[in-house]
Design a protein around this motif. Structure first.
Motif, PDB file in Angstrom:
ATOM      1  N   PHE A 290       1.069  -1.031   0.000  1.00 29.96           N
ATOM      2  CA  PHE A 290      -0.115   0.011   0.041  1.00 29.96           C
ATOM      3  C   PHE A 290       0.933   1.103   0.021  1.00 29.96           C
ATOM      4  CE2 PHE A 290      -1.994   3.284   2.278  1.00 29.96           C
ATOM      5  CZ  PHE A 290      -3.192   3.362   1.516  1.00 29.96           C
ATOM      6  N   THR A 291       0.747   2.291  -0.958  1.00 29.43           N
ATOM      7  CA  THR A 291       1.452   3.339  -0.923  1.00 29.43           C
ATOM      8  C   THR A 291       0.420   4.604  -0.788  1.00 29.43           C
ATOM      9  OG1 THR A 291       1.143   3.682  -3.236  1.00 29.43           O
ATOM     10  CG2 THR A 291       2.893   2.298  -2.836  1.00 29.43           C
ATOM     11  N   ASP A 292       1.207   5.721  -0.371  1.00 30.23           N
ATOM     12  CA  ASP A 292       0.342   6.896  -0.077  1.00 30.23           C
ATOM     13  C   ASP A 292       1.293   8.123  -0.138  1.00 30.23           C
ATOM     14  OD1 ASP A 292      -2.073   8.064   1.031  1.00 30.23           O
ATOM     15  OD2 ASP A 292      -0.730   8.909   2.520  1.00 30.23           O
ATOM     16  N   ILE A 293       0.702   9.015  -0.933  1.00 32.04           N
ATOM     17  CA  ILE A 293       1.537  10.252  -1.129  1.00 32.04           C
ATOM     18  C   ILE A 293       1.259  11.115   0.047  1.00 32.04           C
ATOM     19  CG2 ILE A 293       1.753  12.364  -2.735  1.00 32.04           C
ATOM     20  CD1 ILE A 293       0.608  11.052  -4.938  1.00 32.04           C
ATOM     21  N   VAL A 294       2.624  11.406   0.644  1.00 34.03           N
ATOM     22  CA  VAL A 294       2.669  12.086   2.030  1.00 34.03           C
ATOM     23  C   VAL A 294       2.017  13.658   1.686  1.00 34.03           C
ATOM     24  CG1 VAL A 294       3.921  13.289   3.648  1.00 34.03           C
ATOM     25  CG2 VAL A 294       4.456  10.961   2.846  1.00 34.03           C
ATOM     26  N   ASP A 295       1.178  14.255   2.608  1.00 34.38           N
ATOM     27  CA  ASP A 295       0.628  15.520   2.524  1.00 34.38           C
ATOM     28  C   ASP A 295      -0.026  15.701   1.357  1.00 34.38           C
ATOM     29  OD1 ASP A 295       1.326  16.215   5.077  1.00 34.38           O
ATOM     30  OD2 ASP A 295       3.374  16.976   4.528  1.00 34.38           O
ATOM     31  N   SER A 296      -0.698  14.933   0.696  1.00 31.07           N
ATOM     32  CA  SER A 296      -1.415  14.891  -0.580  1.00 31.07           C
ATOM     33  C   SER A 296      -2.474  16.118  -0.579  1.00 31.07           C
ATOM     34  CB  SER A 296      -2.283  13.738  -0.994  1.00 31.07           C
ATOM     35  OG  SER A 296      -3.253  13.274  -0.124  1.00 31.07           O
ATOM     36  N   THR A 297      -3.229  16.339   0.283  1.00 29.48           N
ATOM     37  CA  THR A 297      -4.246  17.256   0.541  1.00 29.48           C
ATOM     38  C   THR A 297      -3.441  18.663   0.409  1.00 29.48           C
ATOM     39  OG1 THR A 297      -5.874  16.099   1.885  1.00 29.48           O
ATOM     40  CG2 THR A 297      -6.098  18.546   1.798  1.00 29.48           C
ATOM     41  N   ARG A 298      -2.539  18.931   1.255  1.00 29.61           N
ATOM     42  CA  ARG A 298      -1.712  20.363   1.112  1.00 29.61           C
ATOM     43  C   ARG A 298      -1.060  20.234  -0.290  1.00 29.61           C
ATOM     44  NH1 ARG A 298       2.580  21.322   5.494  1.00 29.61           N
ATOM     45  NH2 ARG A 298       3.711  19.609   4.362  1.00 29.61           N
ATOM     46  N   ARG A 310      -2.447  16.109 -12.973  1.00 27.56           N
ATOM     47  CA  ARG A 310      -1.299  15.708 -14.247  1.00 27.56           C
ATOM     48  C   ARG A 310      -0.414  14.826 -13.304  1.00 27.56           C
ATOM     49  NH1 ARG A 310      -0.729  20.082 -16.531  1.00 27.56           N
ATOM     50  NH2 ARG A 310       1.087  20.990 -15.394  1.00 27.56           N
ATOM     51  N   LEU A 311      -0.040  15.238 -12.167  1.00 30.09           N
ATOM     52  CA  LEU A 311       0.840  14.573 -11.496  1.00 30.09           C
ATOM     53  C   LEU A 311       0.198  13.301 -10.773  1.00 30.09           C
ATOM     54  CD1 LEU A 311       3.639  14.588  -9.585  1.00 30.09           C
ATOM     55  CD2 LEU A 311       2.304  15.517  -7.862  1.00 30.09           C
ATOM     56  N   LEU A 312      -0.836  13.103 -10.593  1.00 31.50           N
ATOM     57  CA  LEU A 312      -1.474  11.876 -10.109  1.00 31.50           C
ATOM     58  C   LEU A 312      -1.583  10.809 -11.202  1.00 31.50           C
ATOM     59  CD1 LEU A 312      -4.518  12.894  -7.850  1.00 31.50           C
ATOM     60  CD2 LEU A 312      -2.448  11.730  -7.193  1.00 31.50           C
ATOM     61  N   GLY A 313      -1.870  11.494 -12.525  1.00 31.05           N
ATOM     62  CA  GLY A 313      -1.971  10.404 -13.751  1.00 31.05           C
ATOM     63  C   GLY A 313      -0.414   9.934 -13.835  1.00 31.05           C
ATOM     64  N   ASP A 314       0.775  10.775 -13.848  1.00 35.58           N
ATOM     65  CA  ASP A 314       2.124  10.292 -13.900  1.00 35.58           C
ATOM     66  C   ASP A 314       2.270   9.238 -12.771  1.00 35.58           C
ATOM     67  OD1 ASP A 314       2.244  12.089 -16.168  1.00 35.58           O
ATOM     68  OD2 ASP A 314       3.347  13.715 -15.067  1.00 35.58           O
ATOM     69  N   VAL A 331      -4.383  -3.846  -7.450  1.00 36.61           N
ATOM     70  CA  VAL A 331      -5.744  -4.117  -7.237  1.00 36.61           C
ATOM     71  C   VAL A 331      -6.742  -2.843  -7.481  1.00 36.61           C
ATOM     72  CG1 VAL A 331      -7.484  -4.652  -5.368  1.00 36.61           C
ATOM     73  CG2 VAL A 331      -5.049  -5.728  -5.370  1.00 36.61           C
ATOM     74  N   LYS A 332      -6.062  -1.578  -7.158  1.00 38.00           N
ATOM     75  CA  LYS A 332      -6.649  -0.280  -7.531  1.00 38.00           C
ATOM     76  C   LYS A 332      -5.938   0.752  -7.205  1.00 38.00           C
ATOM     77  CE  LYS A 332      -9.043   0.155  -3.116  1.00 38.00           C
ATOM     78  NZ  LYS A 332     -10.256   0.329  -2.103  1.00 38.00           N
ATOM     79  N   SER A 333      -6.497   1.634  -7.592  1.00 36.85           N
ATOM     80  CA  SER A 333      -5.694   3.175  -7.402  1.00 36.85           C
ATOM     81  C   SER A 333      -6.656   3.909  -6.171  1.00 36.85           C
ATOM     82  CB  SER A 333      -5.586   4.032  -8.561  1.00 36.85           C
ATOM     83  OG  SER A 333      -5.292   5.473  -8.059  1.00 36.85           O
ATOM     84  N   THR A 334      -5.762   4.452  -5.172  1.00 37.02           N
ATOM     85  CA  THR A 334      -6.811   4.896  -4.039  1.00 37.02           C
ATOM     86  C   THR A 334      -6.898   6.496  -3.981  1.00 37.02           C
ATOM     87  OG1 THR A 334      -4.604   5.007  -2.802  1.00 37.02           O
ATOM     88  CG2 THR A 334      -5.809   3.182  -2.456  1.00 37.02           C
ATOM     89  N   GLY A 335      -6.555   6.873  -5.127  1.00 38.99           N
ATOM     90  CA  GLY A 335      -6.616   8.417  -5.397  1.00 38.99           C
ATOM     91  C   GLY A 335      -5.337   8.997  -5.203  1.00 38.99           C
ATOM     92  N   ASP A 336      -4.528   8.698  -4.057  1.00 36.92           N
ATOM     93  CA  ASP A 336      -3.188   9.445  -3.809  1.00 36.92           C
ATOM     94  C   ASP A 336      -2.324   8.271  -3.612  1.00 36.92           C
ATOM     95  OD1 ASP A 336      -4.396   8.725  -1.233  1.00 36.92           O
ATOM     96  OD2 ASP A 336      -3.886  10.545  -0.321  1.00 36.92           O
ATOM     97  N   GLY A 337      -2.748   7.029  -4.000  1.00 42.62           N
ATOM     98  CA  GLY A 337      -1.751   6.135  -3.872  1.00 42.62           C
ATOM     99  C   GLY A 337      -2.121   4.771  -4.462  1.00 42.62           C
ATOM    100  N   VAL A 338      -1.527   3.667  -4.265  1.00 45.69           N
ATOM    101  CA  VAL A 338      -2.099   2.281  -4.811  1.00 45.69           C
ATOM    102  C   VAL A 338      -2.166   1.123  -3.872  1.00 45.69           C
ATOM    103  CG1 VAL A 338      -1.122   2.856  -7.347  1.00 45.69           C
ATOM    104  CG2 VAL A 338       0.225   1.607  -5.552  1.00 45.69           C
ATOM    105  N   LEU A 339      -2.785   0.074  -4.339  1.00 47.57           N
ATOM    106  CA  LEU A 339      -3.007  -1.051  -3.413  1.00 47.57           C
ATOM    107  C   LEU A 339      -2.421  -2.099  -4.432  1.00 47.57           C
ATOM    108  CD1 LEU A 339      -3.931  -2.761  -0.923  1.00 47.57           C
ATOM    109  CD2 LEU A 339      -6.147  -2.697  -1.650  1.00 47.57           C
ATOM    110  N   ALA A 340      -1.676  -2.962  -4.089  1.00 46.39           N
ATOM    111  CA  ALA A 340      -1.168  -3.943  -5.174  1.00 46.39           C
ATOM    112  C   ALA A 340      -0.921  -5.235  -4.143  1.00 46.39           C
ATOM    113  CB  ALA A 340      -0.038  -3.673  -5.672  1.00 46.39           C
ATOM    114  N   THR A 341      -1.052  -6.213  -4.830  1.00 44.77           N
ATOM    115  CA  THR A 341      -0.509  -7.673  -3.937  1.00 44.77           C
ATOM    116  C   THR A 341       0.588  -8.367  -4.802  1.00 44.77           C
ATOM    117  OG1 THR A 341      -2.158  -8.889  -5.306  1.00 44.77           O
ATOM    118  CG2 THR A 341      -2.858  -8.129  -3.150  1.00 44.77           C
TER     119      THR A 341
END
Length: 358
Positions: A290-298, A310-314, A331-341
């Motif tokens: 599981f990954t997550d972009i730190v401070d994505s909201t800010r 554009r950054l999220l697409g890249d 498995v899916k993109s979480t908006g500001d990260g991904v979930l993979a197995t």
């Protein structure tokens, strides 16, 4: 057998030719898997879904895979062997492993070879299962269309182009296409392939079908792009007492489906039941990343919507590529990260390290 352990490759002697084979499972039924026009029994374990498909079959039988002479890890040779000569490869493997009688599972062109073997040695075949097969190769293409198709296959050989017809569900994944490209290169050279395909063009077992004396099952997908379903229907129509099942979906390469359908149909036909392994197939040991972009909201507020999207697409494209490269399943993109197995922690960790820091 543990998830990380793969079967050992061994060799059987068919005259002066060495035939590479692998075994998985302990029986009580022997299932001999007869491949299509290319194979490489070791590298195919790198193709998504292949090992899981074999393990499912091994839940009720001893599964044997092999490379026919002239391809994969078996001896190369000048020219191309006839169907009758290649048929001896099955007998050599069965003799080597001490199999008196087995169910033959023929894929694509390997189905024609299986038909010939079953008609010649009915006492050694308990069941005949034909998947994505045909009875007459020339039915697939007119002479003019065939010449164009042959040139296309040879021109693009080793680039993974085969994925588009045998595994279209995987064709949109660059990392998987690269694996299929390597499989092509390992299985056969373009020159050897030309000779083999020209010989295969002459295959016609139509007259043999009525002589079959063993229980037969024909499985075909309506979505098969390599061998159209009409040819599967024609094949089944020529076999007396055949059981024909037309599945509504699925690739020509049946292992990509990653479901219970085809293995369950084979198990029911061979054993008369369809419960063993159905529960096990749902129990998969996996490593979750599981990954997550730190401070994505800010960051989104500071960048503005257009730049942030554009950054999220890249980010998502890089993540897809890295997960595919390390043989994972996004498995899916979480908006500001991904979930993979992943099938092991090593690949998951290497993938995480390879992902760029934002």
């Amino acid at each position: 057998m543990t998830k990380s352990k793969l079967p050992e490759t061994r060799y059987a002697q068919s005259g002066e030719v060495s035939i590479a084979y692998q075994m998985m499972g302990e029986g009580p039924v022997d299932l001999i898997l007869v491949p299509g026009f290319i194979s490489h029994i070791e590298f195919q374990h790198d193709l998504p879904g292949y090992t899981a498909f074999l393990r499912r079959l091994a839940s009720f039988g001893r599964v044997v895979t092999f490379d026919k002479r002239g391809q994969g890890m078996s001896d190369r040779m000048s020219g191309a062997p006839s169907l009758e000569v290649r048929m001896d490869d099955v007998r050599a493997v069965m003799d080597t492993i001490g199999s008196k009688r087995a169910a033959l599972v023929g894929f694509s062109e390997g189905g024609c070879m299986s038909v010939l073997f079953a008609a010649t040695y009915p006492e050694r075949v308990s069941h005949l299962i034909l998947i994505g097969c045909f009875s007459r190769s020339a039915d697939r293409w007119s002479d003019e269309a065939w010449e164009a198709r042959l040139d296309q296959i040879l021109r693009l050989w080793g680039a993974g182009e085969l994925t588009k017809t045998i595994a279209p569900s995987e064709a949109g994944k660059p990392a998987v296409v690269a694996q299929y490209a390597k499989w092509e290169r390992l299985a056969s050279s373009p020159g050897a392939l030309r000779t083999l395909l020209q010989l295969n063009r002459q295959i016609d077992v139509s007259a043999i079908l009525p002589t079959l004396q063993v229980p037969a099952l024909v499985l075909h997908s309506k979505a098969d792009l390599q061998v159209p379903v009409d040819l599967g229907r024609k094949l089944a129509a020529g076999i007396s007492g055949v059981k024909y099942i037309e599945n509504p979906a699925g690739d020509h390469a049946v292992w990509t489906s990653n479901n219970e359908t085809v293995p369950g149909q084979i198990e029911e036909f061979v054993t008369g039941r369809r419960d063993h392994g159905a529960v096990e197939v749902e129990r998969v040991l996996a490593t979750v990343l599981f990954t997550d972009i730190v401070d994505s909201t800010r960051s989104a507020a500071a960048m503005g919507d257009e730049r942030w999207l554009r950054l999220l697409g890249d980010h998502d494209q890089i993540a897809r590529d890295m997960v595919g490269k390390h043989r994972g399943n996004l498995v899916k993109s979480t908006g500001d990260g991904v979930l993979a197995t992943f099938d092991g922690p090593g690949r998951a960790v290497r993938c995480a390290i390879a992902l760029p820091r934002q």
